[in-house]
Design an enzyme around this catalytic site. Sequence first.
Site, PDB file in Angstrom:
ATOM      1  N   GLY A 192      16.552  18.683 -25.627  1.00  0.00           N
ATOM      2  CA  GLY A 192      17.360  18.464 -24.595  1.00  0.00           C
ATOM      3  C   GLY A 192      18.671  17.630 -24.947  1.00  0.00           C
ATOM      4  N   ARG A 251      20.286  22.845 -29.085  1.00  0.00           N
ATOM      5  CA  ARG A 251      21.768  22.610 -28.994  1.00  0.00           C
ATOM      6  C   ARG A 251      22.215  21.435 -29.826  1.00  0.00           C
ATOM      7  NH1 ARG A 251      23.952  23.728 -24.069  1.00  0.00           N
ATOM      8  NH2 ARG A 251      21.806  23.396 -23.138  1.00  0.00           N
ATOM      9  N   TYR A 268      26.418  29.781 -16.367  1.00  0.00           N
ATOM     10  CA  TYR A 268      26.300  28.366 -16.007  1.00  0.00           C
ATOM     11  C   TYR A 268      27.602  27.731 -15.556  1.00  0.00           C
ATOM     12  CZ  TYR A 268      22.388  29.020 -19.127  1.00  0.00           C
ATOM     13  OH  TYR A 268      21.509  29.860 -19.960  1.00  0.00           O
ATOM     14  N   CYS A 305      34.208  45.118 -17.986  1.00  0.00           N
ATOM     15  CA  CYS A 305      34.668  46.006 -16.634  1.00  0.00           C
ATOM     16  C   CYS A 305      33.968  45.063 -15.607  1.00  0.00           C
ATOM     17  CB  CYS A 305      34.047  47.280 -16.668  1.00  0.00           C
ATOM     18  SG  CYS A 305      32.363  47.223 -16.612  1.00  0.00           S
ATOM     19  N   TYR A 341      23.090  28.775 -28.143  1.00  0.00           N
ATOM     20  CA  TYR A 341      23.220  29.754 -26.970  1.00  0.00           C
ATOM     21  C   TYR A 341      24.411  30.533 -26.895  1.00  0.00           C
ATOM     22  CZ  TYR A 341      19.304  26.414 -26.339  1.00  0.00           C
ATOM     23  OH  TYR A 341      18.259  25.451 -26.235  1.00  0.00           O
TER      24      TYR A 341
HETATM   25  N1  LLP Z   1      12.130  22.836 -26.079  1.00  0.00           N
HETATM   26  C1  LLP Z   1      11.896  23.407 -25.306  1.00  0.00           C
HETATM   27  C2  LLP Z   1      10.253  23.605 -24.811  1.00  0.00           C
HETATM   28  C3  LLP Z   1      12.951  24.059 -24.380  1.00  0.00           C
HETATM   29  O1  LLP Z   1      12.702  25.037 -23.433  1.00  0.00           O
HETATM   30  C4  LLP Z   1      14.073  24.145 -24.893  1.00  0.00           C
HETATM   31  C5  LLP Z   1      15.314  24.949 -24.357  1.00  0.00           C
HETATM   32  C6  LLP Z   1      14.344  23.177 -26.100  1.00  0.00           C
HETATM   33  C7  LLP Z   1      13.356  22.569 -26.646  1.00  0.00           C
HETATM   34  C8  LLP Z   1      15.705  23.094 -26.733  1.00  0.00           C
HETATM   35  O2  LLP Z   1      16.604  22.518 -25.639  1.00  0.00           O
HETATM   36  P1  LLP Z   1      18.011  21.721 -26.213  1.00  0.00           P
HETATM   37  O3  LLP Z   1      17.553  20.848 -27.343  1.00  0.00           O
HETATM   38  O4  LLP Z   1      18.767  23.057 -26.925  1.00  0.00           O
HETATM   39  O5  LLP Z   1      18.561  21.409 -24.995  1.00  0.00           O
HETATM   40  N2  LLP Z   1      20.707  28.567 -22.522  1.00  0.00           N
HETATM   41  C9  LLP Z   1      20.891  27.399 -21.879  1.00  0.00           C
HETATM   42  C10 LLP Z   1      19.942  26.317 -22.420  1.00  0.00           C
HETATM   43  C11 LLP Z   1      18.455  26.917 -22.167  1.00  0.00           C
HETATM   44  C12 LLP Z   1      17.615  25.902 -22.941  1.00  0.00           C
HETATM   45  C13 LLP Z   1      16.313  26.302 -22.772  1.00  0.00           C
HETATM   46  N3  LLP Z   1      15.087  25.810 -23.435  1.00  0.00           N
HETATM   47  C14 LLP Z   1      22.365  26.829 -22.188  1.00  0.00           C
HETATM   48  O6  LLP Z   1      23.214  27.748 -22.804  1.00  0.00           O
HETATM   49  O7  LLP Z   1      22.616  25.576 -21.981  1.00  0.00           O
END
Ligand code: LLP
Length: 424
Positions: free
Chosen positions: A229, A273, A313, A342, A378
């Site tokens: 996150g 991310r 988003y 398209c 992503y």
């Molecule tokens: N751990 C768990 C259990 C998760 O569900 C996620 C992300 C992460 C870690 C990694 O989160 P990060 O550090 O990347 O924020 N497609 C969306 C983001 C979906 C995240 C899903 N889970 C986007 O493009 O913003």
Amino acid sequence: MPAIPTFPTLRHEIAGISVGDLARAFGTPTYVYDAAKILERVEDLRPFDVIRYAQKACSSLAILDLVRRQGVVVDAVSAGEIRRALAAGYKAGGQNSEIVYTADIFDREVLDLVIQHNIHVNCGSPDMIDQLGERAPGRNITLRINPGFGHGHSQKTNTGGEQSKHGIWHAQLDDCLRRADRHGLMISGIHMHIGSGTDLEHLAQVCGSLEKTVLAVGRSVTNISAGGGLPIPYNAGQTYVDLPEYFRLWDATRKRLEEKLGHKLTLEIEPGRYLVAESGYLVSEIRAIKQMGDNTFYLLDAGFNNLARPILYGAYHPMSIVPKDGAKERPTSDVVVGGPLCESGDIFTQEEGGFVCKRTLPVASIGEFLVLERAGAYGFVMSSNYNSKPLAAEVLIQNGKAELIRERQKFEDIIRGERIPSPR
Ligand code: LLP
């Protein structure tokens, strides 16, 4: 903490290599990753005992290999991601749990795999405890707890609270402890991830809730995970989270728990991310420029089949133009940037809800390249074959050298496995 970046709208090179040369060598659209940026972000997180990469953000084998060589372990959310981790050289089983499976269900394939390879499981649903326990009693497991609140950059990336399907509802902990007992499963870890794009204010709440949970579970817990996150700045108005403070809050939680439990706890972080977003550039070519009433449209050979975050988003990605003449300055204009698909929603300059907006960019002409930046997380992983478009090529730049790490898909790849029934 990394310095707040600038967002130049003219770009000549990526990691020291001319964008024009990259585009000519590998074609467009192509994802280009700067390995040095990933390595820097790994170093930022060294205070944590364990850095577990959430590979869902960018799971190409070369990226997994790169972070593995830095001692970063990995999270997998599917059978495919477990197989990727294995293919990239991660070891299954054992004490260090190089691969952890984190999800809210086991499909049949993944349950077989975690049993066969002795992969540590982070259970996000009570049913998973029974399903694993029936086949592999006596194992250690982690529980992912939904603390009853969450936070994300978009409602779609908020993973806490009762609107979310993720994790074990905090009030169902006792029931889960009984289920684990029934199968002789030991709860060695507690994990909380409340969303992608979180902040310090919510974090303090998460720490408090995690602490309570660990104390309720008791002395079997040896590992706590802060989840992922961590945000990154996508535009000039955004910043990084205060990492030292982020660590301090978690470390203080860990220390309080160590004192109460009377043994050491490992503190894990699980970013996706943060490690890869800034390293990734989607290089595209401007193929049409047209005027629609008051709007000038730049239409690219990349669309939401390549980068879905804007249409999903309303996500903002910085963009830059690569001037063919090498110009250091150009007049600007406000333009709408879209792709080839398209569908009216195939617009990179849109806000959540699908509202088309304009971006101030250097004036460009057909055949010049446009780079969608900060697209490493992503990006490629959420691409599709919509409109029968091939998945893009991927290139990794390391030590001044650009190497193809994934070929552009061919038409034969797209139709592989399809069959036309013979006439009856
Ligand atoms: N751990 C768990 C259990 C998760 O569900 C996620 C992300 C992460 C870690 C990694 O989160 P990060 O550090 O990347 O924020 N497609 C969306 C983001 C979906 C995240 C899903 N889970 C986007 O493009 O913003």
